[in-house]
Design an enzyme around this catalytic site. Structure first.
Site, PDB file in Angstrom:
ATOM      1  N   ASN A   9      53.836 -77.801  25.614  1.00  0.00           N
ATOM      2  CA  ASN A   9      54.741 -77.397  24.536  1.00  0.00           C
ATOM      3  C   ASN A   9      55.761 -78.518  24.329  1.00  0.00           C
ATOM      4  OD1 ASN A   9      56.507 -76.224  22.770  1.00  0.00           O
ATOM      5  ND2 ASN A   9      57.236 -74.623  24.169  1.00  0.00           N
ATOM      6  N   TRP A  10      55.560 -79.261  23.254  1.00  0.00           N
ATOM      7  CA  TRP A  10      56.447 -80.413  23.000  1.00  0.00           C
ATOM      8  C   TRP A  10      57.817 -79.994  22.474  1.00  0.00           C
ATOM      9  CZ3 TRP A  10      53.327 -84.895  20.226  1.00  0.00           C
ATOM     10  CH2 TRP A  10      52.314 -85.336  21.082  1.00  0.00           C
ATOM     11  N   LYS A  11      57.937 -78.749  22.058  1.00  0.00           N
ATOM     12  CA  LYS A  11      59.190 -78.275  21.446  1.00  0.00           C
ATOM     13  C   LYS A  11      59.591 -79.210  20.285  1.00  0.00           C
ATOM     14  CE  LYS A  11      60.326 -76.155  25.837  1.00  0.00           C
ATOM     15  NZ  LYS A  11      61.325 -75.726  26.801  1.00  0.00           N
ATOM     16  N   HIS A  96      59.039 -67.422  22.289  1.00  0.00           N
ATOM     17  CA  HIS A  96      59.635 -68.342  23.253  1.00  0.00           C
ATOM     18  C   HIS A  96      61.130 -68.044  23.383  1.00  0.00           C
ATOM     19  CE1 HIS A  96      60.922 -71.943  25.307  1.00  0.00           C
ATOM     20  NE2 HIS A  96      59.649 -72.143  25.620  1.00  0.00           N
ATOM     21  N   GLU A  98      63.577 -69.843  23.550  1.00  0.00           N
ATOM     22  CA  GLU A  98      64.442 -70.648  22.663  1.00  0.00           C
ATOM     23  C   GLU A  98      64.485 -70.054  21.256  1.00  0.00           C
ATOM     24  OE1 GLU A  98      62.466 -74.277  23.676  1.00  0.00           O
ATOM     25  OE2 GLU A  98      63.322 -74.132  25.690  1.00  0.00           O
ATOM     26  N   GLU A 168      57.775 -66.871  31.396  1.00  0.00           N
ATOM     27  CA  GLU A 168      58.704 -67.983  31.544  1.00  0.00           C
ATOM     28  C   GLU A 168      60.089 -67.438  31.881  1.00  0.00           C
ATOM     29  OE1 GLU A 168      57.192 -71.741  29.308  1.00  0.00           O
ATOM     30  OE2 GLU A 168      58.502 -70.613  27.983  1.00  0.00           O
ATOM     31  N   GLY A 174      63.607 -75.799  31.724  1.00  0.00           N
ATOM     32  CA  GLY A 174      64.410 -76.998  31.472  1.00  0.00           C
ATOM     33  C   GLY A 174      65.490 -77.251  32.508  1.00  0.00           C
ATOM     34  N   SER A 212      59.910 -75.591  34.291  1.00  0.00           N
ATOM     35  CA  SER A 212      60.056 -76.748  35.185  1.00  0.00           C
ATOM     36  C   SER A 212      58.788 -77.062  35.985  1.00  0.00           C
ATOM     37  CB  SER A 212      61.248 -76.541  36.124  1.00  0.00           C
ATOM     38  OG  SER A 212      62.443 -76.429  35.374  1.00  0.00           O
TER      39      SER A 212
END
Ligand code: 13P
Length: 253
Positions: A9-11, A96, A98, A168, A174, A212
């Site tokens: 997942n490159w975000k 997600h 985020e 997650e 992160g 992570s």
């Protein structure tokens, strides 16, 4: 060997140069077959089409990082499931943390996206997980149950067939502090049992771990019986790192 799904997942990261270097690295260094395992890269939507052809030759799939609940019309800035299908996308990450946090997406709204994705014969990668405070307060299972219940309410008891779940824990995303693989195993087992309570015939429920993950800890996670793959953020931005994670976690030498 059980199937594992490894997702990058490159975000909100990437550029034409990065895409080009990444693809070149994969083309030159990907020597092994994935057997029955599935590898997916999820770049920002603008790069999906650019990567499609090369990845298809490498047997790697693409995932979108989001989709709108509307199919078309006056919804400026959105991307619809029809458009994603139009360019050959099969997987879509939703829920997600985020997006839950920065875009205020709630369980019921995410459940609508989940249902839409399934109804269009594409595969949702549904992210779920608790915050640090919720974990400290012993609410992890309750939070996860609520996240799953909203899906059951809209999509029915067999909702999770042919889907992917990514557990997650938000406190592990992160931070560089991955969760303990044994803790993750207990949560994954709990999720599978909870889904099976609603859908007694369900089997092959796929649950990835994310938070992570790196090339040093990846194998500890996938060695657990109920961890069926990985959803990797920052460590997947470098093609060499991503390949290392794939190699170690799929046991391909
Ligand atoms: P990191 O691997 O950077 O912790 O991100 C995990 C994640 O959010 C993947 O979706």
């Amino acid at each position: 060997m059980k199937t594992k799904i490894i997702v990058a997942n490159w975000k909100l990261n990437g550029s034409i140069e990065m895409v080009s270097n990444y693809l070149n690295y994969l083309k030159n260094n990907l020597l092994n077959e994935f057997k029955n395992n599935i590898i997916i890269i999820s770049p920002p939507a603008i790069y999906l089409e650019r990567m499609y052809e090369d990845l298809r030759h490498l047997n790697i799939f693409l995932a979108a990082q989001n989709v709108d609940i509307n199919l078309k019309g006056a919804f400026t800035g959105e991307i619809s499931i029809l458009m994603l299908k139009d360019i050959g996308i099969r997987y879509i990450i939703i829920g997600h943390s985020e997006r839950r946090l920065f875009h205020n997406e709630k369980n019921d709204y995410i459940a609508k996206k989940f249902d839409l994705i399934k109804n269009h014969n594409t595969i949702p990668i549904l992210c779920i997980g608790e915050t640090e405070v919720e974990k400290k307060n012993g609410q992890t299972k309750k939070v996860i149950e609520e996240q799953l219940n909203s899906i059951f309410r809209i999509s029915g008891p067999s909702a999770f067939r042919n889907t992917v779940i990514a557990y997650e824990p938000i406190w592990a995303i992160g931070t560089g502090i991955a969760s303990d693989p044994e803790y993750v195993q207990t949560i994954h087992k709990f999720i599978k049992c909870y889904i099976q309570k609603h859908d007694i015939m369900s089997k092959n429920i796929i649950i990835q771990y994310g938070g992570s993950v790196n090339s040093s800890n990846a194998k500890d996670f996938v060695n657990q019986p109920d961890i069926d793959g990985l959803l990797i953020g920052s460590a997947s931005l470098n093609a060499k790192n991503f390949l290392k994670i794939i190699d170690t976690s799929l046991n391909i030498d």
